[in-house]
Design an enzyme around this catalytic site. Structure first.
Site, PDB file in Angstrom:
ATOM      1  CD  GLU A  15      -3.137   0.727   0.270  1.00  0.00           C
ATOM      2  OE1 GLU A  15      -2.529   1.734  -0.184  1.00  0.00           O
ATOM      3  OE2 GLU A  15      -4.356   0.575   0.132  1.00  0.00           O
ATOM      4  CG  ASN A 143      -8.694   1.977   0.212  1.00  0.00           C
ATOM      5  OD1 ASN A 143      -7.485   2.137   0.357  1.00  0.00           O
ATOM      6  ND2 ASN A 143      -9.296   0.833   0.492  1.00  0.00           N
ATOM      7  CG  ASP A 193      -7.343  -0.678  -2.281  1.00  0.00           C
ATOM      8  OD1 ASP A 193      -6.565   0.124  -1.710  1.00  0.00           O
ATOM      9  OD2 ASP A 193      -7.617  -1.790  -1.792  1.00  0.00           O
TER      10      ASP A 193
END
Length: 286
Positions: A15, A143, A193
């Site tokens: 991430e 997100n 996301d």
């Protein structure tokens, strides 16, 4: 277009890619692996932490602001040392930080979520002028935090809703009215996301489970997509000397052992050249 492998170190939950414009260097995180990764001319780099870390902004050439599961802190890349800035749901052991990004006003937005994705357990915050303020409560999986090129709005998603929201902001970067739907992925069953905007104001959204990052106009129309070998694309970032290189983190979380054996690139970082041009990540002003 298909993205190529950039770094072959698999992350359980990759991430938070950040292209540092002064260092010309990409940083990213393995959240559940409690580490930050990077590369320079000499090869791969890695820093270990004593709790989960998920996102960063740059303060100066050698300093990052890093979000962990309990705090925001500065991190000295030379000394490898952290300095506390502000607590982040430190009294809630059930939550952690997730997606985050610096805003054009020198602030830093960070989302939280339940460690088991408990419904509504998280929120989105903005750190600005030394204080942390909640701007969106009741978030399940935070997100897609990114910002309009003209400073008119912030974007975010609560992933299970499958909708990316547009939140109007005022001249100082604070919310200025109710959020509205910018991109609706419910009909396609896609899971938004992480996201980033490009120089033209389009949204590049990683789609968990779909092995791709898709580009949408500000009006929500699908323009194109970049595929990658990682099934769980988690977050994009623009970088490279001309900011025309798209980086994509991916994750192994939730995949079966046989899926990983068949595609060991899951969890790695990918890159595609020339798909669009980004804009420099803003500096976080402390």
């Amino acid at each position: 277009m298909i993205a190529a492998l950039y770094d072959d170190r698999p992350c359980a939950l990759g991430e938070g890619p950040l292209w540092h414009p002064e260092r010309q260097q990409l940083f990213w995180f393995d959240i559940t692996g409690q580490r930050m990764l990077s590369r320079d001319a000499d090869g791969p780099l890695e820093w270990a932490f004593d709790e989960m870390v998920s996102a960063a902004g740059w303060v100066d050439r050698n300093t990052l602001l890093i979000a962990s599961e309990t705090a925001l802190a500065t991190f000295d890349l030379i000394e490898g040392e952290s300095q506390f800035l502000a607590p982040l749901e430190a009294d809630s052991p059930a939550t952690r930080s997730n997606d985050g990004r610096a805003d054009p006003w020198g602030g830093f937005w960070i989302g939280t979520m339940g460690k088991a994705a408990e419904p509504g357990a998280g929120a989105i915050y903005r750190f600005h002028d030394g204080a942390l303020r909640r701007v969106e409560p009741g978030i399940t999986i935070s997100n897609a935090i990114c910002f309009d090129r003209d400073r008119a709005c912030a974007y975010y998603t609560d992933t299970p809703t499958r909708q990316v929201m547009r939140l109007p902001v005022d001249a100082e970067g604070w919310p200025d009215g109710p959020a509205e739907v910018a991109v609706d992925l419910r009909a396609e069953g896609l899971n938004p996301d992480g996201a980033v905007t490009d120089k033209e104001g389009n949204l590049w959204i990683a789609q968990w489970g779909a092995s791709r990052v898709a580009c949408y106009s500000p009006e929500g129309a699908l323009l194109r997509a970049v595929d990658c070998a990682g099934q769980h694309a988690s977050c994009p970032a623009f970088g490279g000397a001309g900011l025309d290189q798209l980086f994509v983190t991916t994750a192994r979380e939730g995949l079966r052992a046989e899926e990983i054996a068949e595609a060991p690139e899951n969890g790695c970082v990918f890159t595609a050249h020339g798909v669009a041009q980004g804009h420099p990540e803003p500096r976080v002003i402390l």
